[in-house]
Write an enzyme that holds these catalytic residues in place. Structure first.
Site, PDB file in Angstrom:
ATOM      1  N   HIS A   1       1.153  12.637   0.541  1.00 13.17           N
ATOM      2  CA  HIS A   1       0.580  11.643   1.454  1.00 13.17           C
ATOM      3  C   HIS A   1       1.429  11.526   2.711  1.00 13.17           C
ATOM      4  O   HIS A   1       2.656  11.650   2.685  1.00 13.17           O
ATOM      5  CB  HIS A   1       0.390  10.294   0.764  1.00 13.17           C
ATOM      6  CG  HIS A   1       1.634   9.484   0.542  1.00 13.17           C
ATOM      7  ND1 HIS A   1       2.148   8.630   1.495  1.00 13.17           N
ATOM      8  CD2 HIS A   1       2.442   9.368  -0.538  1.00 13.17           C
ATOM      9  CE1 HIS A   1       3.224   8.027   1.015  1.00 13.17           C
ATOM     10  NE2 HIS A   1       3.435   8.457  -0.214  1.00 13.17           N
TER      11      HIS A   1
ATOM     12  N   GLU B   1      -2.273   6.586   0.907  1.00 11.99           N
ATOM     13  CA  GLU B   1      -1.720   6.470  -0.451  1.00 11.99           C
ATOM     14  C   GLU B   1      -1.111   5.101  -0.696  1.00 11.99           C
ATOM     15  O   GLU B   1      -1.187   4.575  -1.815  1.00 11.99           O
ATOM     16  CB  GLU B   1      -0.649   7.550  -0.674  1.00 11.99           C
ATOM     17  CG  GLU B   1      -0.137   7.630  -2.109  1.00 11.99           C
ATOM     18  CD  GLU B   1       1.073   6.732  -2.379  1.00 11.99           C
ATOM     19  OE1 GLU B   1       1.466   6.603  -3.560  1.00 11.99           O
ATOM     20  OE2 GLU B   1       1.635   6.160  -1.420  1.00 11.99           O
ATOM     21  N   GLU B   2      -0.506   4.512   0.324  1.00 14.82           N
ATOM     22  CA  GLU B   2       0.206   3.256   0.126  1.00 14.82           C
ATOM     23  C   GLU B   2      -0.715   2.099  -0.258  1.00 14.82           C
ATOM     24  O   GLU B   2      -0.246   1.064  -0.731  1.00 14.82           O
ATOM     25  CB  GLU B   2       0.998   2.891   1.384  1.00 14.82           C
ATOM     26  CG  GLU B   2       2.140   3.863   1.723  1.00 14.82           C
ATOM     27  CD  GLU B   2       3.264   3.848   0.701  1.00 14.82           C
ATOM     28  OE1 GLU B   2       3.273   2.961  -0.173  1.00 14.82           O
ATOM     29  OE2 GLU B   2       4.137   4.729   0.783  1.00 14.82           O
TER      30      GLU B   2
ATOM     31  N   HIS C   1      11.078   2.093   0.740  1.00 15.47           N
ATOM     32  CA  HIS C   1      10.363   1.125   1.577  1.00 15.47           C
ATOM     33  C   HIS C   1      11.316   0.265   2.397  1.00 15.47           C
ATOM     34  O   HIS C   1      11.078  -0.928   2.617  1.00 15.47           O
ATOM     35  CB  HIS C   1       9.431   0.238   0.737  1.00 15.47           C
ATOM     36  CG  HIS C   1       8.227   0.959   0.229  1.00 15.47           C
ATOM     37  ND1 HIS C   1       7.104   0.302  -0.256  1.00 15.47           N
ATOM     38  CD2 HIS C   1       7.951   2.283   0.122  1.00 15.47           C
ATOM     39  CE1 HIS C   1       6.204   1.187  -0.633  1.00 15.47           C
ATOM     40  NE2 HIS C   1       6.703   2.406  -0.420  1.00 15.47           N
TER      41      HIS C   1
END
Length: 344
Positions: A63, A203-204, A309
């Protein structure tokens, strides 16, 4: 490792839903190494094909999107309020950010000075209500340049610390980098399987790109590339994996055991170090790809990183190089169980 390419990939900005920003970098890096490149418009994903000698299709997927914040309001005196569903606000105070308005605007995330914290406030959780972005601009200046809903990203900070590299968005630009490098090393290697490279979107949040683009390709099998948690202070081997010990191979109900065992057997055969990650669902695109159409046999390779993140994600280049090497050898020995060519 091609640090220049990785720097370009990670210093670029490609939030969920706006991944096309980074596509020119990927296309340029793939030029001369694949036979076809196209955009899957419905999912906003980039797809490439390196043809083999047979009628079998193996898809490699990573991704493209990165975590981000959005402007939720413009406050008096020119401060911005932001919010996010994928970033822990506790790590944000002191971070440098970029506000993507009509032009890019630098900012810092501020909090009330500790010296002015009142009794009873010392242990309050840092949430988005207590944080703000300071751009150094006035309220009127900001209103001309910024709108509610505009993206806010971590500022790039590509650097080397000891043996490791640090920057934002190694989740999942490392996977993107691995796909590009795999295409490069395959240039002068004969292989039977047609290799599809899918650089997917969203994707997130939803996995939309992986689902819809995989439906179009309909490969015989797929290997998904992503990152996983690296061990660090307060993160034990029970929860993470060591940096510098190779990628992880995931074992769980959302991946195909036969394909996964084949990936591991190739690593064993050629002495490529890897770690075993065990779970139920992987919380990656592998969970989505395996469910497409009548089912796609799927495996998951992940690279351990620290501080996921955050603006200072950290990894060991050794793990990335070994991942590329494993994929090259796996592709050379790939033997599909059914005769089906991929398609766009």
């Amino acid at each position: 490792m091609d640090e220049s390419l990785l720097r370009n990939l990670t210093e670029s900005f490609a939030p969920t839903g706006n991944e096309k920003i980074i596509f020119p970098i990927i296309e340029s890096a793939l030029k001369g190494y694949v036979d076809e490149i196209k955009i899957h418009e419905r999912s906003n994903s980039l797809m490439a094909l390196k043809k083999g000698n047979g009628n079998f299709a193996l898809m490699l997927e990573a991704h493209v999107d990165e975590v981000f914040m959005v402007v939720s309001s413009i406050e008096k005196n020119g401060f911005l309020k932001v919010t996010s569903r994928s970033i822990d606000p506790k790590i944000l105070p002191g971070s440098q950010v970029i506000v993507h308005g009509k032009k890019k605007i630098k900012g810092v995330i501020g909090i009330k000075p500790y010296h002015l914290v009142k009794e009873g406030e010392e242990n309050l959780t840092y949430d988005f209500n207590r944080l703000f972005v300071d751009t150094g601009l006035s309220e009127n200046e900001l209103k001309d340049l910024v709108s509610v809903g505009d993206y806010v990203s971590f500022a790039p900070s590509f650097d080397k610390i000891g043996n490791y590299l640090v920057n934002k968005s190694f989740d999942n630009r490392l996977g993107v980098y691995v796909l590009i490098e795999t295409a490069r090393v395959l240039k002068n290697i004969k292989h039977d399987v047609n290799v599809y490279f899918l650089f997917s979107s969203q994707e997130e949040y939803t996995g939309l790109g992986a689902i819809t683009a995989t439906f179009s390709v309909f490969p015989n099998a797929s290997v998904v590339l992503d990152v996983t948690f690296g061990t660090q202070y307060k993160v034990t081997p029970f929860d993470g994996f060591e940096l510098g010990k190779g990628p992880t191979i995931f074992y769980g109900i959302s991946v195909n055991r036969e394909l996964t065992n084949k990936l591991a057997s190739v690593a064993d055969k050629y002495g490529i170090p890897y770690q075993k990650e065990v779970g139920v669902l992987s919380s990656t695109d592998a969970d989505k790809v395996g469910l497409v159409r009548s089912g796609i046999p799927t495996s998951l390779l992940s690279i351990p990183i620290r501080y996921m993140h955050t603006p200072v994600e950290m990894f060991d280049p050794f793990d990335v190089d070994k991942t590329v090497q494993l994929l090259k050898l796996f592709i050379g020995e790939f033997e599909p169980t059914e005769d089906r060519n991929g398609e766009y």
